[in-house]
Design an enzyme around this catalytic site. Structure first.
Site, PDB file in Angstrom:
ATOM      1  N   ASN A 162       0.833  -1.199   0.000  1.00  0.00           N
ATOM      2  CA  ASN A 162       0.000   0.000   0.000  1.00  0.00           C
ATOM      3  C   ASN A 162       0.873   1.256   0.000  1.00  0.00           C
ATOM      4  O   ASN A 162       2.019   1.214   0.440  1.00  0.00           O
ATOM      5  CB  ASN A 162      -0.905   0.000   1.235  1.00  0.00           C
ATOM      6  CG  ASN A 162      -2.065  -0.955   1.083  1.00  0.00           C
ATOM      7  OD1 ASN A 162      -2.650  -1.081   0.024  1.00  0.00           O
ATOM      8  ND2 ASN A 162      -2.411  -1.640   2.167  1.00  0.00           N
ATOM      9  N   CYS A 183      -5.518  -7.164  -3.410  1.00  0.00           N
ATOM     10  CA  CYS A 183      -6.020  -6.832  -2.074  1.00  0.00           C
ATOM     11  C   CYS A 183      -7.184  -7.759  -1.758  1.00  0.00           C
ATOM     12  O   CYS A 183      -7.981  -8.084  -2.633  1.00  0.00           O
ATOM     13  CB  CYS A 183      -6.475  -5.367  -2.038  1.00  0.00           C
ATOM     14  SG  CYS A 183      -7.196  -4.836  -0.469  1.00  0.00           S
ATOM     15  N   HIS A 184      -7.289  -8.184  -0.500  1.00  0.00           N
ATOM     16  CA  HIS A 184      -8.351  -9.134  -0.134  1.00  0.00           C
ATOM     17  C   HIS A 184      -9.566  -8.460   0.492  1.00  0.00           C
ATOM     18  O   HIS A 184     -10.421  -9.139   1.056  1.00  0.00           O
ATOM     19  CB  HIS A 184      -7.811 -10.203   0.819  1.00  0.00           C
ATOM     20  CG  HIS A 184      -7.003  -9.659   1.962  1.00  0.00           C
ATOM     21  ND1 HIS A 184      -5.808 -10.206   2.357  1.00  0.00           N
ATOM     22  CD2 HIS A 184      -7.213  -8.613   2.794  1.00  0.00           C
ATOM     23  CE1 HIS A 184      -5.318  -9.542   3.376  1.00  0.00           C
ATOM     24  NE2 HIS A 184      -6.160  -8.566   3.662  1.00  0.00           N
ATOM     25  N   HIS A 238      -9.801  -0.075  -1.625  1.00  0.00           N
ATOM     26  CA  HIS A 238     -10.235   0.327  -0.292  1.00  0.00           C
ATOM     27  C   HIS A 238     -11.443   1.260  -0.315  1.00  0.00           C
ATOM     28  O   HIS A 238     -11.950   1.618   0.748  1.00  0.00           O
ATOM     29  CB  HIS A 238      -9.105   0.973   0.517  1.00  0.00           C
ATOM     30  CG  HIS A 238      -8.078  -0.005   0.991  1.00  0.00           C
ATOM     31  ND1 HIS A 238      -7.035   0.366   1.815  1.00  0.00           N
ATOM     32  CD2 HIS A 238      -7.910  -1.322   0.758  1.00  0.00           C
ATOM     33  CE1 HIS A 238      -6.272  -0.685   2.068  1.00  0.00           C
ATOM     34  NE2 HIS A 238      -6.791  -1.727   1.427  1.00  0.00           N
TER      35      HIS A 238
END
Length: 436
Positions: free
Chosen positions: A147, A169-170, A199
C-alpha cells in the site's frame, strides 16, 4: 520450471500464508522460491518459515534467499511485492507528526497524509524494482500487495508502462464474507460484483440464488443498533451500496467523521489504530523468529481464504480459469474514472494472463465520493513523476479528511513538517520546505 520471487520476504507471516496457499495447489511443477529482503535477520527468518511451510505441505520446492534484489529476480516468472519502506519508525512519523497538528488518522496507508507520504517513500524503490525487472525478467508479472495500492500501481504505470503489474487486495473477499455472515447465507452460494478504487470500491450486486440480498441486510441493520455503530454501515445507509473496506480504513477516506468527537464516539472509530497493529506485527515477528531459531513449529495460517497471487500463478501456469479482483490502470474499465489512475474491477485469469473486465459507470454518488480519493492519488503520483513539491501540498489539500480537519495553512505547515521528518526516504526533488 516456475520461479517466484518474494520482495519484502521479511514480512514473514504474509510470506508464510502466500506460500501455504501456493503449495496447497500441488500441481505447479518444478517450483523455485526466491526470497529477498534488505534485512539479513528477517531474510533468514523468512527462509526458515518457507522451509517449515513446505515441510508442512509435503512439498519440496527449491528455496533460496538473497540480499541482492537483482540476483533474486534472475529467471523470475512472477514477482510478489510486499515491501514496507521505512518500517515501523516511518509509520510512527506518519501518525505522530499529523497528530501534533490535530489531524486524526486510523490506518494511514491509503490516502490522507499517511497514505501520501507512504507512497512518496515507496515510489523510488518501486522505480528501481521496475527497472531491474525490465532488464532481468521483462516477461514476469509483478504482483503488488504494498500500500497505498492505487497510487503504487498508478505510479508504476507512469514510469514503466510496459511492466506487467497488477495490484492485489483481499478487502472485497472479506467484505462479502462478512456480509454473508450477517444475513446468514453461505459465501460459496452467493454471486457479487464490486468496482471502484482500492479500499473504496462498492458492492454493486450481491445475490443468493438470483435474489438481491440487500433487503435482508437492511432488516438485520434495522434490528441491531450495534450494527448501526459501524462507519461503513453508516455509509451504506446513506449511499445505498456497501463499501469494500473496513470501518477503520473507511473513516479516514471521508470528510464526515474523524474531526468530530461525537462521531468518533457514535461509530467507535479507533483513532491511531495502525500504530498498535504495527507494534503487534513487530512482536509477532520477534516470536516467529524465536520459534524458527529454536526449531519449534511456527503453526499454520489461521484462516481459509486463498490470496489472489497464488491463484494468479496457478491459473497462468496450469491454464485453470478463475475470476479475481484486480487493481489495474483504468483504461476505460470504469466510466468517469481517469484513464491513468487505478481501477479495482473483476478480472479473469487464464493461461494468457489477466483480463480486467469493464463495468461501465458507477452510481453517481459513488463516483462523486471516489473523486477526492482519486484526486489525492493523482496529485501524489504527479508530484513524484514531475518532481513538483507544490503538487504534494495540493494532494493533501484535496484529501477528504485532511481538508475537513485543517486549514490550508495548517496543511502546508504539516506537509513541511512531514518532509523534514521523512528526509532522505523521499524523492530528492520533494525534500524541500515551501510556502504558498
Amino acid at each position: 520450471m516456475t520461479t517466484i520471487t518474494f520482495l519484502g520476504a521479511g514480512s514473514v507471516v504474509f510470506t508464510r500464508d502466500l506460500l501455504a496457499d501456493l503449495l496447497a495447489f500441488g500441481d505447479i511443477p518444478d517450483l523455485t522460491i526466491r526470497l529477498h529482503d534488505i534485512d539479513a535477520d528477517r531474510l533468514a527468518t523468512a527462509e526458515g518459515i518457507a522451509r517449515s511451510t513446505a515441510d508442512h505441505q509435503g512439498a519440496a520446492p527449491v528455496i533460496t534467499s538473497h540480499l541482492d534484489r537483482r540476483q533474486a529476480l534472475e529467471g523470475a516468472d512472477f514477482v510478489i511485492n510486499s515491501i514496507q519502506v521505512g518500517g515501523y519508525p516511518a509509520t510512527e512519523v506518519d501518525f505522530e507528526v499529523p497528530a501534533r497538528f490535530g489531524l486524526r488518522q486510523t490506518i494511514g496507508d491509503t490516502v490522507g497524509i499517511g497514505g501520501i507520504f507512504r507512497a512518496l517513500r515507496t515510489f523510488p524503490v518501486l522505480a528501481a524494482i521496475a527497472q531491474d525487472m525490465l532488464e532481468i525478467c521483462p516477461d514476469a508479472w509483478l504482483l503488488n500487495y504494498t500500500n497505498p495500492m492505487a497510487m503504487n500501481v498508478a505510479y508504476l504505470h507512469a514510469v514503466a508502462p510496459q511492466l506487467k503489474v497488477v495490484g492485489l487486495c483481499h478487502s472485497v473477499y472479506w467484505t462479502v464474507r462478512g456480509l454473508c455472515d450477517i444475513v446468514g447465507v453461505s459465501f460459496d452460494e452467493v454471486s457479487y460484483l464490486s468496482a471502484g478504487v482500492n479500499h473504496q470500491a462498492w458492492i454493486l450486486r450481491w445475490e443468493h440464488e438470483g435474489v438481491d440480498l440487500y433487503p435482508r441486510l437492511d432488516e438485520r441493520i434495522a434490528a441491531d443498533p450495534e450494527l448501526r455503530r459501524r462507519v461503513r454501515v453508516d455509509m451504506y445507509r446513506r449511499l445505498g451500496y456497501f463499501p469494500t473496506e473496513s470501518s477503520e480504513h473507511s473513516a479516514e477516506y471521508l470528510p464526515w467523521y474523524m474531526h468530530s468527537d461525537s462521531e468518533i464516539e457514535r461509530l467507535r472509530i479507533p483513532v491511531g489504530d495502525y500504530l498498535g497493529i504495527s507494534r503487534e506485527n513487530v512482536a509477532e515477528y520477534e516470536e516467529t523468529r524465536r520459534k524458527v531459531q529454536a526449531g519449534e513449529d511456527i503453526g499454520e495460517r489461521e484462516h481459509d481464504a486463498q490470496e489472489y497471487a497464488p491463484q494468479i500463478i496457478h491459473s497462468i501456469v496450469t491454464g485453470t480459469p478463475r475470476t479475481i479482483v484486480a487493481n489495474v490502470p483504468n483504461a476505460g474499465l470504469i466510466d468517469g474514472l481517469p484513464e491513468t489512475f487505478t481501477a479495482e474491477v473483476p478480472a479473469v485469469v487464464d493461461a494468457d494472463g489477466i483480463h480486467p473486465q469493464a463495468v461501465g459507470a458507477l452510481p453517481l454518488q459513488l463516483s462523486a465520493l471516489n473523486a477526492a480519493y482519486v484526486g489525492t492519488g493523482m496529485l501524489t503520483v504527479a508530484a513524484a513523476v514531475r518532481g513538483e513539491p507544490r503538487l504534494l501540498r495540493q494532494a493533501a489539500m484535496i484529501d477528504a479528511n485532511t481538508s475537513a480537519s485543517l486549514t490550508v495553512e495548517q496543511i502546508w505547515d504539516l506537509c513541511n513538517a512531514m518532509v523534514e521528518a521523512h528526509g532522505d526516504l523521499l524523492p530528492p526533488a520533494l525534500r524541500v520546505q515551501i510556502s504558498a
